[in-house]
Enzyme design. Structure first.
Site, PDB file in Angstrom:
ATOM      1  N   ARG A 172       0.819  -1.215   0.000  1.00  9.47           N
ATOM      2  CA  ARG A 172       0.000   0.000   0.000  1.00  9.47           C
ATOM      3  C   ARG A 172       0.851   1.263   0.000  1.00  9.47           C
ATOM      4  O   ARG A 172       0.350   2.354   0.255  1.00  9.47           O
ATOM      5  CB  ARG A 172      -0.950  -0.005   1.214  1.00  9.47           C
ATOM      6  CG  ARG A 172      -2.163  -0.907   1.012  1.00  9.47           C
ATOM      7  CD  ARG A 172      -3.083  -0.954   2.219  1.00  9.47           C
ATOM      8  NE  ARG A 172      -3.527   0.362   2.640  1.00  9.47           N
ATOM      9  CZ  ARG A 172      -3.143   0.956   3.762  1.00  9.47           C
ATOM     10  NH1 ARG A 172      -2.286   0.373   4.571  1.00  9.47           N
ATOM     11  NH2 ARG A 172      -3.619   2.142   4.078  1.00  9.47           N
ATOM     12  N   LYS A 173       2.131   1.131  -0.298  1.00  9.00           N
ATOM     13  CA  LYS A 173       3.004   2.304  -0.415  1.00  9.00           C
ATOM     14  C   LYS A 173       2.832   2.908  -1.808  1.00  9.00           C
ATOM     15  O   LYS A 173       3.720   2.862  -2.663  1.00  9.00           O
ATOM     16  CB  LYS A 173       4.451   1.926  -0.143  1.00  9.00           C
ATOM     17  CG  LYS A 173       4.691   1.464   1.291  1.00  9.00           C
ATOM     18  CD  LYS A 173       6.122   1.037   1.524  1.00  9.00           C
ATOM     19  CE  LYS A 173       6.314   0.575   2.967  1.00  9.00           C
ATOM     20  NZ  LYS A 173       7.685   0.095   3.233  1.00  9.00           N
ATOM     21  N   THR A 174       1.642   3.456  -2.019  1.00 10.05           N
ATOM     22  CA  THR A 174       1.267   4.012  -3.316  1.00 10.05           C
ATOM     23  C   THR A 174       1.154   5.523  -3.230  1.00 10.05           C
ATOM     24  O   THR A 174       1.198   6.101  -2.146  1.00 10.05           O
ATOM     25  CB  THR A 174      -0.088   3.429  -3.759  1.00 10.05           C
ATOM     26  OG1 THR A 174      -1.066   3.695  -2.740  1.00 10.05           O
ATOM     27  CG2 THR A 174      -0.004   1.921  -3.958  1.00 10.05           C
TER      28      THR A 174
END
Length: 274
Positions: free
Chosen positions: A123-125
């Site tokens: 989820r490091k977007t």
């Protein structure tokens, strides 16, 4: 059209494209094309198409998401009002270039493991456009992992810090969560990994463990006959140079945050051909 895309266009337009409105006649129509100045995997072409069509620009030709591209390749050919094309240009290119960069990075790692392990994103977007980063991961052949917090339970270090221990956190999750949600837990030691696998967490993530520690965990799981209880995911410190070592250990999943937070955008350009 997606509200996120609408906002992107509105943000870039401001109170109007003062340059185009000053130098281009209101009814001028042109042909234009997007060309690649790079090589990799194309992703986001349908999103770019949606952006142009939202301004009634006709998309006459485009390549398909997932295809390999090289420098000089024609990616899209369009026709429409010149002001509208130039209004959409930067938004469409920015998203298309970023998504293609993410897809290209994902595809590179997928090819490195040759089907022996699942490559997953995290989820490091980018804020607000996580769905497009995830779409790009899938186009590149990687697993998307969680789209959002409600997809599955992922018990991380901060959850554990509140509860007290990984095993306590796992047991609370198994008691309180719906049967329909998988439970993954992040561990940092051999002892915690063994305890969580013994208690049948769906997925146990070995967080920032080096090769030796990962090997020790897997060996111990095999000795105890519980390896089949849980999928084993590793994350942290995995790169192109060392990923081959981890494949041979027999892990199930390798998640790499850098696919979305550090991938280089590909270089594309839009040209007018009046």
């Amino acid at each position: 059209m997606d509200k996120i895309l609408e906002y992107m266009l509105e943000e870039d337009e401001g109170f109007g494209d003062v340059t185009s409105n000053s130098v281009i006649d209101e009814l001028d129509e042109v042909n234009a094309y997007i060309v690649s100045k790079d090589e990799g995997i194309l992703a986001g072409i349908n999103v770019a198409k949606e952006l142009f069509e939202s301004r009634k620009v006709r998309v006459l030709f485009h390549l398909s998401d997932g295809c390999e591209i090289k420098k000089g390749d024609l990616l899209m050919f369009i026709h429409g009002n010149a002001r509208d094309i130039l209004l959409v240009e930067r938004t469409a290119l920015n998203l298309l270039m970023r998504m293609s960069g993410v897809a290209s990075a994902a595809n590179k790692y997928v090819n490195l493991v040759n089907g022996d392990v699942i490559i997953a994103g995290t989820r490091k977007t980018q804020p607000a456009i996580g769905k497009y980063d995830k779409m790009a991961l899938k186009i590149g052949g990687a697993d998307t992992h969680r789209f959002s917090l409600d997809d599955m339970l992922l018990i991380k270090d901060n959850h554990i810090a509140v509860v007290g221990s990984p095993l306590d956190a796992l047991k609370k999750a198994q008691k309180n969560a719906s049967f329909s949600k998988k439970i993954e837990i992040e561990v940092e030691t051999l002892e915690d990994a063994i305890a969580c696998v013994e208690n049948k967490a769906d997925i146990v993530m070995l967080d920032n463990m080096d090769y030796g520690k990962v090997s020790d965990v897997l060996d111990e799981l095999e000795k105890r006959g519980i390896r089949q209880n849980s999928l084993i995911e590793i994350s942290g410190g995995i790169n192109e140079d060392n990923i081959g070592d981890y494949i041979g250990l027999g892990v199930d999943i390798i998640s790499i945050g850098g696919l979305t937070h550090s991938s280089r955008s590909l270089d594309f350009s839009l040209k007018i051909d009046k």
